[in-house]
Scaffold this active site. Sequence first.
Site, PDB file in Angstrom:
ATOM      1  N   LYS A  73       0.792  -1.238   0.000  1.00  0.00           N
ATOM      2  CA  LYS A  73       0.000   0.000   0.000  1.00  0.00           C
ATOM      3  C   LYS A  73       0.819   1.279   0.000  1.00  0.00           C
ATOM      4  CE  LYS A  73      -4.001  -1.983   2.375  1.00  0.00           C
ATOM      5  NZ  LYS A  73      -4.871  -1.895   3.567  1.00  0.00           N
ATOM      6  N   ALA A 223      -8.421  -4.571  11.960  1.00  0.00           N
ATOM      7  CA  ALA A 223      -8.417  -4.397  10.512  1.00  0.00           C
ATOM      8  C   ALA A 223      -8.120  -5.721   9.818  1.00  0.00           C
ATOM      9  CB  ALA A 223      -7.384  -3.355  10.101  1.00  0.00           C
ATOM     10  N   GLY A 246     -12.586  -7.511  11.572  1.00  0.00           N
ATOM     11  CA  GLY A 246     -12.075  -6.776  10.432  1.00  0.00           C
ATOM     12  C   GLY A 246     -12.955  -6.774   9.196  1.00  0.00           C
TER      13      GLY A 246
END
Length: 264
Positions: A73, A223, A246
Amino acid sequence: MNEITGNTRVYGILADPIHHVKTPQVMNALFTEIGHDGVLVPLHVAPEGLEDAVRGLRQIQSLSGIIVTVPHKTVIPALCDDLTDQARMVGAVNCIRRDADGKLTGAILDGIGFVEGLRGAGHDPEGMKVILAGAGGAASAIAFALADAGIAALTIANRTEARARDLADAVGRVYPKLVLSTDASAVAGADLVVNATSLGMREGDALPLDISQLHKGQLVAEAIMEPAVTPLLAAAEKAGARTHPGLPMLQSQARLMADFMGAL
C-alpha cells in the site's frame, strides 16, 4: 458468479501473502448483486516483483482496476500516474482505477471503510479516545478517517516510534485541534482500541498492544479479516470488552471500490 466471457471486465487484488484475503468473495458477490460483468481474482506478487507486475497490468486492456493490500500500500503510489487528494495526504493506495489508455489512478479507501464499518455496527467513534496500533498504509488511512469522524484524542502506537511520530505529525497538520500522542503504553485510557498492523494474521505473531490493560469499558477493533477472531480480539473478549472484527471494513469499502473502478 456470472459466467466469464471475452467481454468480462477483470479486476485483481495484489498481496503477499494472499491466502488470507476475503476481497474476491466480497467483490464478486457484489458484482453479481449489481449485475456487473466483472470478476476479481487474487494476484500473488512479492515486493521485488511489484514494479514489473504493475507495468504488465497496464497493458491488459480488459483490466479495469486493482485492489492493493499488505505489503504494497505505501509503495504503489509511486507506480501510479495520479492519486486522489486523500491518497496523497495519507501516502498510501489500496484501490487503483485503470483507464482505457492504461493510466492508473490510486485511491485510499481503508479509513472510510473502517469508520463506516464501525458505524454500521452501532459504534460511532465521535468523541472517543483512540489508541491505534500501526503506522503503515492502513493505519494512516484509519488515523485520518477517525480524525475526520471527530474523535477526541488519538494515540499512535508503533514498534518504531519515529514512524508513529511522523504519522501523528501528519494528522496534526490537517487536524490541529486533535489531541495526539505516541505513548504505546496508554492502552487502558482508550475508549476504542484499534489494530491496524498485520500482527495476528500468522500463528505465533506478537500481540500489537499490551492486552493486560484491556477492560470491559472498551471497544476493541481489528483491521485483520483472517482469522476472524485474532489473538487481540480473543483477549478483549476475555477481558469483557466489546469487539469489532475486520470484515466490516472490507464490506463497507466494497461499493466504494466498485464505484471508483467504474463498476457502478
